[in-house]
Design an enzyme around this catalytic site. Structure first.
Site, PDB file in Angstrom:
ATOM      1  N   HIS A  79       0.835  -1.208   0.000  1.00 22.18           N
ATOM      2  CA  HIS A  79       0.000   0.000   0.000  1.00 22.18           C
ATOM      3  C   HIS A  79       0.865   1.251   0.000  1.00 22.18           C
ATOM      4  O   HIS A  79       1.911   1.291   0.638  1.00 22.18           O
ATOM      5  CB  HIS A  79      -0.930   0.003   1.218  1.00 22.18           C
ATOM      6  CG  HIS A  79      -2.076  -0.936   1.044  1.00 22.18           C
ATOM      7  ND1 HIS A  79      -3.315  -0.523   0.659  1.00 22.18           N
ATOM      8  CD2 HIS A  79      -2.151  -2.279   1.164  1.00 22.18           C
ATOM      9  CE1 HIS A  79      -4.113  -1.567   0.554  1.00 22.18           C
ATOM     10  NE2 HIS A  79      -3.424  -2.647   0.861  1.00 22.18           N
ATOM     11  N   GLN A 121      -7.990   8.040  -2.450  1.00 23.33           N
ATOM     12  CA  GLN A 121      -7.330   9.132  -1.735  1.00 23.33           C
ATOM     13  C   GLN A 121      -7.955  10.480  -2.078  1.00 23.33           C
ATOM     14  O   GLN A 121      -8.176  11.319  -1.197  1.00 23.33           O
ATOM     15  CB  GLN A 121      -5.828   9.131  -2.011  1.00 23.33           C
ATOM     16  CG  GLN A 121      -5.114   7.971  -1.336  1.00 23.33           C
ATOM     17  CD  GLN A 121      -3.625   8.194  -1.197  1.00 23.33           C
ATOM     18  OE1 GLN A 121      -3.153   9.313  -1.039  1.00 23.33           O
ATOM     19  NE2 GLN A 121      -2.868   7.105  -1.240  1.00 23.33           N
ATOM     20  N   SER A 157      -6.364   3.539  -5.939  1.00 23.17           N
ATOM     21  CA  SER A 157      -5.842   4.320  -4.816  1.00 23.17           C
ATOM     22  C   SER A 157      -5.985   5.813  -5.066  1.00 23.17           C
ATOM     23  O   SER A 157      -6.291   6.581  -4.146  1.00 23.17           O
ATOM     24  CB  SER A 157      -4.380   3.983  -4.551  1.00 23.17           C
ATOM     25  OG  SER A 157      -4.273   2.748  -3.896  1.00 23.17           O
TER      26      SER A 157
END
Length: 173
Positions: free
Chosen positions: A67, A88, A84
Site C-alpha cells: 500500500h 485518496q 488508490s
C-alpha cells in the site's frame, strides 16, 4: 457483472479484472480463482479473506507494504494505482493544506519507522480529518495490534473494490 459471470471468467481475465482488489497483490485473486465456482459475491470475498488470514504474519506485513503512503509521493507524482488515486482523492488527501500535508508526512514516517509498513485505512470510509486522527492514534499501537488492524482495513478496501467492479458504478456504502 454477476457472480455467474465471474465464475465463467478464464484465469487471465479473472486476474486482470480482480488483480488489484488487494492493492498490488494479483497473486491473491490468482490463488482464489481455483476455488470457483463461488455461490455468491460474499463467498468470493470470503475466499480472498481466508487466503489472507492463512498467511503467516510476514505475508500479512507484505500485503500492507504494497500500500502507498496516504498523501505521499505516489499521489504527488501521479503514480498511484487508479483505485488508490480515486480513494485518496475522495477522502481529500489530494487537497491537504500545507500544515495538514506536513503533519501527514511526519506521521507517515513515524508510523513506518515504528511498524515497518505504511499506514493502511479504508479511505473511502473516512475523510482527511478522520484519517489524520486515526494515523496519530494508531502510531501508539503494538505491532501485532496494528498488523491486524491494517489487515482489517485491507479487507474493507477489498470489499468496496469488489462491489464497485461488480456494480454499474453506483455502489454506495
Amino acid at each position: 457483472m454477476d457472480i455467474a459471470a465471474v465464475n465463467l471468467l478464464p484465469y487471465e481475465d479473472f486476474v486482470n479484472i480482480f488483480g488489484n482488489v488487494v492493492e498490488k497483490c494479483p497473486i491473491i485473486p490468482a490463488a482464489v480463482w481455483s476455488r470457483r465456482p463461488f455461490v455468491s459475491v460474499k463467498a468470493f470475498e470470503a475466499a480472498i479473506n481466508e487466503f489472507v488470514d492463512a498467511l503467516p504474519e510476514s505475508g500479512k506485513e507484505g500485503i500492507l507494504r504494497c500500500h502507498p503512503d496516504l498523501a505521499g509521493r505516489d499521489l504527488k507524482s501521479g503514480t498511484l494505482t487508479r483505485e488508490s488515486q480515486e480513494e485518496q482523492a475522495g477522502a481529500g488527501m489530494d487537497a491537504l493544506s500545507s500544515s495538514e500535508a506536513a503533519r501527514m508526512a511526519r506521521l507517515n514516517e513515524e508510523y513506518k519507522k515504528r511498524f515497518g509498513f505504511p499506514f493502511v485505512i479504508c479511505a473511502r470510509m473516512n475523510d482527511k480529518a478522520a484519517i489524520l486522527q486515526q494515523l496519530s492514534a494508531r502510531c501508539q499501537n503494538e505491532l501485532a495490534v496494528e498488523r491486524a488492524r491494517g489487515i482489517e482495513e485491507v479487507k474493507k478496501i477489498c470489499h468496496l473494490r469488489i462491489h464497485l467492479l461488480l456494480s454499474d458504478g453506483t455502489f454506495k456504502l
